[in-house]
Design an enzyme around this catalytic site. Structure first.
Site, PDB file in Angstrom:
ATOM      1  N   ASP A 183       0.904  -1.140   0.000  1.00 59.23           N
ATOM      2  CA  ASP A 183       0.000   0.000   0.000  1.00 59.23           C
ATOM      3  C   ASP A 183       0.944   1.190   0.000  1.00 59.23           C
ATOM      4  O   ASP A 183       1.561   1.500   1.029  1.00 59.23           O
ATOM      5  CB  ASP A 183      -0.875   0.006   1.248  1.00 59.23           C
ATOM      6  CG  ASP A 183      -1.900   1.114   1.157  1.00 59.23           C
ATOM      7  OD1 ASP A 183      -1.505   2.261   0.863  1.00 59.23           O
ATOM      8  OD2 ASP A 183      -3.091   0.845   1.358  1.00 59.23           O
ATOM      9  N   HIS A 184       1.089   1.830  -1.146  1.00 61.06           N
ATOM     10  CA  HIS A 184       2.188   2.790  -1.248  1.00 61.06           C
ATOM     11  C   HIS A 184       2.007   3.984  -0.308  1.00 61.06           C
ATOM     12  O   HIS A 184       2.958   4.688   0.004  1.00 61.06           O
ATOM     13  CB  HIS A 184       2.418   3.229  -2.705  1.00 61.06           C
ATOM     14  CG  HIS A 184       1.449   4.233  -3.201  1.00 61.06           C
ATOM     15  ND1 HIS A 184       0.217   3.902  -3.681  1.00 61.06           N
ATOM     16  CD2 HIS A 184       1.520   5.584  -3.305  1.00 61.06           C
ATOM     17  CE1 HIS A 184      -0.416   4.998  -4.060  1.00 61.06           C
ATOM     18  NE2 HIS A 184       0.348   6.037  -3.842  1.00 61.06           N
ATOM     19  N   HIS A 246      -5.763   2.617   0.948  1.00 55.81           N
ATOM     20  CA  HIS A 246      -5.030   3.770   1.499  1.00 55.81           C
ATOM     21  C   HIS A 246      -5.764   4.448   2.667  1.00 55.81           C
ATOM     22  O   HIS A 246      -5.170   4.748   3.694  1.00 55.81           O
ATOM     23  CB  HIS A 246      -4.788   4.825   0.413  1.00 55.81           C
ATOM     24  CG  HIS A 246      -4.217   4.266  -0.856  1.00 55.81           C
ATOM     25  ND1 HIS A 246      -3.264   3.287  -0.874  1.00 55.81           N
ATOM     26  CD2 HIS A 246      -4.473   4.554  -2.165  1.00 55.81           C
ATOM     27  CE1 HIS A 246      -2.942   3.002  -2.132  1.00 55.81           C
ATOM     28  NE2 HIS A 246      -3.668   3.757  -2.923  1.00 55.81           N
TER      29      HIS A 246
END
Ligand code: BG6
Length: 489
Positions: A183-184, A246
């Site tokens: 999950d950047h 996110h």
């Protein structure tokens, strides 16, 4: 500096957007910052036929375009390039994987990488399961004297059922501790700072509960539209694209209890408890879709006019919702989440809105402004605190003043990109910034409730003009409780 074990990074999806825009530049920056193992190589795998020289030119091009640190084209840079190899493979040709296995073994010999591998699946989600099965079939991840890890991009499934199926297949090849679900947002500097802010400051932690906090807002606003990603977006919409991952990840970091220690599993245990306590009434979810409008001075088309999007699509490009974390700390404190494309500005912010003090001494008319803490995740990383003070002078006038700390404006400080941190962590086997399976599971449970309500009751998708802050119904969600969306901007 930590001594990193040797390894090969195997990227499936060499020609994809993610590889060009994020992975290649991140690798280059890690190299320049001396954060790659001494014995290291990259094998990029793509379906197209390409000579190694062409692959190197693509790599340089991507570094020149997207890297934080400039490509210098000197000898050290060439040493970096020499460690890059390209391999052509049809992901669905099972026999071809035998050749890949042999090639990887050759690279192991050449670079002394001992069979340690990171498989990065930078491909469309339908390829995740078939590729991992081939890796197993051809014994490329035996996990005996060496280690092998897999990095999976989102989306991890489309709902709980499909996520479970996908997980089952991947688990046939990789143990949970070797699965790195990206999950950047967790790689962003300010997100990593959230725990420190909460648990290293006397100023905040004692107040971080329903006694002192009135409500929390999380806004992820984007100016971009869906671009060329129409077919993907038609299947996902903002709920699955942004909220499931996110936004819920950030929410769990804001709401979690202090972990017993800083071990990966201790932190994840606390995050998952938040996700388990999270409740939403579908009545409190607003979906919207951008119509035509003007963003950054440019006329843009409606979502329904985007390439390969259904002209009657009901898919949401905007979601606003009110959720509650039903536990002792947070009972009664709404968490408002809002995300949308084609909004006026790109920014991600968390607003902690404290309760007002009783108007006994000052502002008996209840006009005393509450304290507000805004955590800005991007584009600037910073913390903004609003509090009350007396205006200098003889009159007793109270005014809100602010303290503004901006990370990104510290001189000479250039925050690493999220993918740099994440790649570095996979290589060193640190998985705190990745999502564990039960986090994914509970996030899907939450999102599935909303998606199911939409399927059954088909609530309206409100059209908002591109360049606006979304449909007015999203403002109403707060106005009902005499609140409003806030931003530092
Ligand atoms: C991705 C979504 O995960 O995050 C995109 O798929 C979105 O739709 C992007 O644009 C936003 O990320 P960032 O880092 O630009 O805020």
């Amino acid at each position: 500096m930590e001594q990193l074990q040797p390894c090969i990074l195997v990227i499936f999806g060499a020609t994809g957007d993610l590889t060009r825009r994020k992975l290649y530049p991140a690798l280059y920056n890690l190299y320049r910052d001396n954060l790659l193992p001494q014995d290291f190589a990259v094998l990029s795998i793509g379906r197209r036929e390409k000579r190694e020289q062409q692959a190197h030119e693509d790599l340089i091009d991507s570094i020149k375009r997207y890297s934080r640190i400039e490509f210098t084209d000197n000898q050290a840079d060439h040493q970096f390039l020499e460690r890059f190899h390209y391999y052509q493979l049809d992901f669905y040709d099972s026999h071809a994987y035998a050749g890949l296995k042999t090639y990887l073994e050759e690279l192991d010999q050449k670079y002394h990488t001992l069979g340690n591998r990171v498989f990065f699946l930078a491909v469309a989600p339908e390829h995740f399961a078939p590729i991992t099965l081939e890796i197993k079939q051809h014994q490329m991840a035996p996990n005996l004297d060496s280690w092998q890890r897999v990095v999976i991009e989102k989306p991890f499934g489309r709902d709980l059922t499909s996520a479970r199926q996908l997980n089952k297949v991947i688990r046939q090849t990789f143990a949970e501790q070797n699965i790195y679900r990206i999950d950047h947002y967790l790689g962003k500097e300010m997100v990593q700072n959230l725990m420190v802010l909460r648990f290293a400051n006397t100023l905040f932690e004692p107040l971080w509960n329903n006694k002192y906090i009135d409500h929390v807002q999380i806004t992820f606003a984007e100016t971009v539209g869906v671009g060329t990603r129409g077919p993907y977006y038609e299947q996902s919409g903002a709920l699955r694209d942004m909220v499931q991952n996110h936004m819920l990840q950030l929410l769990s970091l804001i709401a979690m209890e202090p972990p017993v220690d800083l071990e990966t599993e201790s932190i994840r245990d606390e995050k998952v408890k938040v996700l388990r306590s999270l409740k939403v009434d579908p009545e409190n979810v607003i979906r919207g879709q951008y119509g035509p409008g003007v963003v950054n001075g440019e006329q843009v088309v409606a979502y329904r006019q985007e390439v390969r999007v259904n002209p009657n699509s009901q898919v949401e490009t905007f979601v606003a919702l009110k959720a509650e974390v039903e536990n002792f700390r947070w009972a009664g404190v709404p968490f408002y989440l809002r995300t949308g494309k084609r909004m006026p500005e790109k920014y991600s912010e968390i607003v902690i809105h404290f309760k007002k003090l009783p108007g006994v001494l000052y502002f008996k008319d209840n006009k005393l402004e509450p304290n507000i803490l805004i955590i800005s995740v991007q584009p600037d990383e910073g913390i903004f605190l609003r509090f009350n003070a007396k205006r200098p002078g003889t009159e007793q006038t109270i005014v809100p003043v602010s303290m503004d700390f901006c990370h990104s404006s510290i001189e000479g400080f250039n925050s690493p990109e999220a993918y740099e941190r994440l790649l570095y962590d996979v290589i060193r086997g640190e998985s705190t910034l990745f999502t564990r399976w039960d986090e994914v599971e509970y996030s899907w449970r939450f999102v599935d409730q909303i998606a199911k309500d939409w399927d059954v009751n088909n609530p309206p998708t409100y059209i908002y003009p591109a360049g606006s802050n979304g449909p007015s119904e999203a403002d109403f969600l707060l106005r009902m409780a005499s609140r409003e969306w806030l931003s530092r901007r």
